[in-house]
Design a protein around this motif. Structure first.
Motif, PDB file in Angstrom:
ATOM      1  N   UNK A 135      28.385  10.460 -25.943  1.00  0.00           N
ATOM      2  CA  UNK A 135      27.943   9.077 -25.732  1.00  0.00           C
ATOM      3  C   UNK A 135      26.745   8.819 -26.633  1.00  0.00           C
ATOM      4  N   UNK A 136      26.608   7.581 -27.051  1.00  0.00           N
ATOM      5  CA  UNK A 136      25.494   7.162 -27.916  1.00  0.00           C
ATOM      6  C   UNK A 136      24.708   6.072 -27.218  1.00  0.00           C
ATOM      7  N   UNK A 137      23.388   6.158 -27.266  1.00  0.00           N
ATOM      8  CA  UNK A 137      22.535   5.182 -26.592  1.00  0.00           C
ATOM      9  C   UNK A 137      21.301   4.883 -27.436  1.00  0.00           C
ATOM     10  N   UNK A 138      20.728   3.726 -27.185  1.00  0.00           N
ATOM     11  CA  UNK A 138      19.508   3.317 -27.881  1.00  0.00           C
ATOM     12  C   UNK A 138      18.286   3.798 -27.104  1.00  0.00           C
ATOM     13  N   UNK A 139      17.253   4.222 -27.826  1.00  0.00           N
ATOM     14  CA  UNK A 139      16.001   4.641 -27.195  1.00  0.00           C
ATOM     15  C   UNK A 139      15.213   3.389 -26.833  1.00  0.00           C
ATOM     16  N   UNK A 140      15.200   3.054 -25.548  1.00  0.00           N
ATOM     17  CA  UNK A 140      14.548   1.832 -25.074  1.00  0.00           C
ATOM     18  C   UNK A 140      13.051   2.010 -24.908  1.00  0.00           C
ATOM     19  N   UNK A 141      12.628   3.222 -24.552  1.00  0.00           N
ATOM     20  CA  UNK A 141      11.192   3.458 -24.398  1.00  0.00           C
ATOM     21  C   UNK A 141      10.858   4.928 -24.589  1.00  0.00           C
ATOM     22  N   UNK A 142       9.583   5.189 -24.835  1.00  0.00           N
ATOM     23  CA  UNK A 142       9.039   6.541 -24.903  1.00  0.00           C
ATOM     24  C   UNK A 142       8.059   6.708 -23.748  1.00  0.00           C
ATOM     25  N   UNK A 143       8.110   7.873 -23.073  1.00  0.00           N
ATOM     26  CA  UNK A 143       7.282   8.118 -21.895  1.00  0.00           C
ATOM     27  C   UNK A 143       6.337   9.297 -22.118  1.00  0.00           C
ATOM     28  N   UNK A 144       5.133   9.157 -21.566  1.00  0.00           N
ATOM     29  CA  UNK A 144       4.230  10.298 -21.440  1.00  0.00           C
ATOM     30  C   UNK A 144       4.442  10.865 -20.040  1.00  0.00           C
ATOM     31  N   UNK A 145       4.604  12.184 -19.936  1.00  0.00           N
ATOM     32  CA  UNK A 145       4.908  12.834 -18.661  1.00  0.00           C
ATOM     33  C   UNK A 145       3.800  13.816 -18.294  1.00  0.00           C
ATOM     34  N   UNK A 146       3.357  13.762 -17.055  1.00  0.00           N
ATOM     35  CA  UNK A 146       2.391  14.718 -16.541  1.00  0.00           C
ATOM     36  C   UNK A 146       3.154  15.941 -16.035  1.00  0.00           C
TER      37      UNK A 146
END
Length: 212
Positions: A135-146
């Motif tokens: 499957x192919x998808x668009x990167x909608x957001x980037x997250x910072x993770x604790x």
């Protein structure tokens, strides 16, 4: 000192056990086990294993990365999950979080650290291979993770509905007081197929190695 400082910064009820390989038909019974035994009901996350095979339709070649960690990440499968709500220890640093209208759309959220390592940017298209299906998808957001929170977290989160047709298992993390250790034996006896990762024992072993 580093271990003491890190552990001192964690809340007393920080998760110290991870459970993986919970089957879909076990989810309700698993949650009920915690309720029956007077324990806080854990949040279960679906998990699909997939390997990144292309970015913007360009095949991903592990040998094409100079960074050793990038090569390892490109060679192995990644745990993919989905959720409608942004996890408490995640923060969107670029783009926007999923909306209800995004359900079933080909959209994903990527942790900013792995995005930088693999050269993935906001708006890129990423293709994953899941058991021979892609499957192919668009990167909608980037997250910072604790990551230090020890809660269940993922490098890649899909829009709800996108991965419904792929086989998934469930995982969770929870806090088990030392006085209730026997509950772990009961849990494994009730669900013999699950795998329990004892974070407390791992950290104790790390401390012992450092002390020696």
């Amino acid at each position: 000192d580093l271990l003491s400082q890190w552990q001192g910064s964690l809340p007393e009820d920080a998760p110290n056990r991870f459970v993986i390989n919970i089957q879909p038909d076990q989810v309700e019974a698993f949650e009920r086990f915690f309720t029956v035994h007077g324990m806080a009901e854990p949040r279960l996350y679906p998990m699909v294993r997939g390997r990144l095979v292309a970015v913007n339709d360009e095949p991903v070649d592990p040998e094409g990365f100079d960074d050793e960690r990038a090569r390892r990440l490109a060679e192995r499968e990644t745990n993919l999950s989905w959720t409608a709500e942004l996890p408490a220890d995640n923060r969107v640093v670029k783009g926007r979080w999923f909306k209800s209208a995004d359900r079933g759309q080909a959209l994903v959220s990527v942790e900013d650290g792995i995005a930088e390592t693999l050269g993935i940017q906001l708006g890129d298209s990423v293709t994953y291979d899941v058991g021979g299906r892609r499957f192919t998808a668009e990167v909608l957001n980037l997250r910072a993770v604790d990551w230090d929170s020890f809660h269940a977290n993922f490098f890649v989160l899909a829009a709800p509905g996108l991965l419904d047709d792929f086989p998934a298992t469930y995982m969770t993390s929870f806090y088990l007081p030392p006085a209730e250790f026997e509950r772990l034996n009961d849990l494994v006896a009730r669900f013999p197929n699950i795998t329990v990762i004892d974070v407390a024992a791992i950290m104790a072993q790390v401390r012992t190695i450092i002390e020696r």
